[in-house]
Design a protein around this motif. Structure first.
Motif: not given
Ligand SMILES: Cc1cc2nc3c(=O)[nH]c(=O)nc-3n(C[C@H](O)[C@H](O)[C@H](O)COP(=O)(O)OP(=O)(O)OC[C@H]3O[C@@H](n4cnc5c(N)ncnc54)[C@H](O)[C@@H]3O)c2cc1C
Length: 484
Positions: A120-125
């Motif tokens: 459940d990670r947001i790996t790149e913004l």
């Protein structure tokens, strides 16, 4: 085991005691041990309660539990359980938050359900590029909370707080699609574990350009594939700037025809409305009760406008002229953000508002979508036929896209009512096809619309889909019994 139950309780709805036991396959001796050896013992369960929680979604389709549940360990799936499943030809059923409405996670032939909610990670913004990369456990609300201070947002909003990869898998949309598009328009790249275990990046590893003309559109192939072609393990999504100003309004109409005519005229006048949602009188009444609104019990439009303050004034004025010409009451404004949130929360909870009309019943949602010029004709007729049918149901829809749902209530133990609901839904699907539309605008085919898909795409379309499936999944392991 504790880890599996935690996932099941946190992410999926509890089992509601409506379970089929007869259709599952039996796992061969040693399979579960082999699976545990690959993914780790704490990540595999064959406990009945865990299997049942993973064998149904929000639809009326009977719960069909998998034989085992495998939870991908946090933040790196590798190929969760792939080798033993492939070796022993055991079906694989991916699950997101289990909010689907078409029975997509039912294990019709048994097998292993793969739950990815721990990833459940947001790996790149990449704010300057308006893009983000998310793992499959990230939900739409979690992403927007993360983006809160960035000036960006992700607009695709099915009523439920679904996982973004599940939304990609079903080709989901929601109330904002009329302005910002569906998942098809907002997925830039997908990471997919193919049935043979290879890792595919549908647009090429790390690519996030806004457009591409490079060969076949593999991203488009996997959006809407409903877990039948591979397991989506990451999605690169397109973000949008938060609008400078927003206003929302409701307005009630003397008839369904007047509300839908207004919708068509607003779109034909090129008013760039951000949301335009229809609720019939029954739905409005249900929402008033369930969400404590105080709207007139009449065919109603919920509208929202986005833009600069000056642009908003123009949009609102043009829309208001049109609705008044169609006999509507004046707009009832929701200018403060709290008021707007209340209104849209009520709209997003429309499904539960209808279910509350007959406690103990299940919901069946139709999902037709037609060219906008045919919308008044099909909506008015559907309302008349719903009244005449004696069934309990309400109509709600993303009418700006020509898409609406007739939510029908059914007692799952009442075979006659079930049969009448299915017949009504099938006929409505055929009516949409006759008007150059589709049997599903956003929920997908799942279990219940396979016959309608055949009629919609024709023999050559169906054969082409089967050939694609056979090429990517020659053993038919991925989510069997769905779509085709
Ligand atoms: C109250 C309510 C309102 C809703 N409103 C809308 C709406 O407005 N618009 C709309 O489009 N939908 C709506 N839905 C339906 C639902 O929210 C969507 O279908 C959503 O996309 C399902 O996501 P999920 O994560 O819950 O998928 P699940 O239900 O877990 O799975 C759905 C399908 O996708 C597959 N799948 C899931 N995750 C993956 C993955 N990582 N890789 C490959 N396949 C996968 C599954 O095998 C299954 O076939 C609504 C549902 C509810 C309960």
């Amino acid at each position: 085991m504790a880890c599996l139950l935690r996932v099941a309780r946190g992410g999926l709805s509890p089992w509601r005691g409506y379970c089929s036991k007869g259709t599952q396959g039996a796992l061969s001796e040693g399979f579960v041990e082999a699976l545990k050896a690959v993914v780790g013992s704490p990540h595999v369960s064959t406990a009945a309660v865990v299997r049942e929680q993973h064998g149904h979604d929000e639809s009326m389709h009977r719960c069909q539990p998998p034989d085992a549940v495998s939870v991908a360990p946090e933040h790196r799936p590798g190929q969760p359980g792939w080798q033993p499943c492939n070796g022993q030809r055991v079906p694989i059923i991916p699950i997101g938050t289990g909010n689907g409405l078409e029975g997509g996670v039912c294990a019709t032939q048994g097998g292993v359900c793969i739950n990815l909610t721990h990833m459940d990670r947001i790996t790149e913004l990449n704010p300057e590029d308006f893009s983000v990369v998310v793992e499959p456990g990230v939900t739409r609300k979690a992403l927007n909370t993360h983006l809160r201070d960035s000036g960006l947002w992700f607009p695709v909003d099915p009523g439920a707080d679904a996982s973004l990869c599940g939304m990609a898998a079903t080709g989901a949309s929601g109330t904002n699609a009329v302005r910002y598009g569906t998942m098809r328009d907002n997925v830039l790249n997908l990471e997919v574990v193919l049935p043979d275990g290879r890792l595919l990046h549908t647009a090429g590893r790390g690519r996030r350009s806004r457009k591409s003309a490079a060969g076949y559109d593999l991203t488009g192939l996997f959006v809407g594939s409903e877990g039948t072609l591979g397991l989506i393990t990451a999605a690169t999504l397109r973000l949008h700037p938060v609008p400078e100003a927003t206003v929302a309004a409701t307005c009630a109409f003397p008839s369904v025809q007047a509300a839908v005519d207004s919708t068509v005229q607003i779109l034909q006048a090129a008013v760039p409305v951000a949301r335009i949602e229809f609720l019939d009188d029954i739905m409005m009444d249900a929402c008033n009760r369930y969400s404590k609104l105080n709207c007139s019990v009449a065919p109603t439009l919920f509208l929202e406008f986005h833009g600069s303050k000056q642009a908003l004034e123009e949009q609102v004025q043009r829309a208001e002229e049109i609705v008044q010409l169609n006999g509507a009451s004046h707009f009832s404004w929701a200018k403060e953000s709290e008021e707007r949130s209340r209104l849209w929360a009520a709209r997003h909870n429309a499904w539960y508002a209808v279910l509350a009309l007959r406690p103990g019943c299940k919901g069946y949602s139709t999902d037709v979508c037609v060219p906008i010029s045919r919308l008044p004709e099909i909506l008015v007729r559907t309302k008349e036929e719903l009244k005449a049918s004696g069934l309990t149901g309400a109509i709600v829809g993303h009418v700006g896209d020509g898409n609406f749902h007739c939510i029908l209530l059914v007692d799952p133990e009442d075979a006659d009512e079930l049969q009448r609901v299915e017949a009504f839904a099938e006929e409505l699907g055929r009516r949409a096809l006759a008007l150059h539309g589709t049997c599903t605008g956003e929920h997908g085919i799942g279990l219940g619309k396979r016959q309608l898909l055949r009629e919609e795409v024709g023999p050559v379309g169906l054969e082409t889909m089967r050939q694609l499936k056979a090429t990517l999944d020659p053993r038919g392991l991925m989510n069997p019994g769905k779509v085709l």
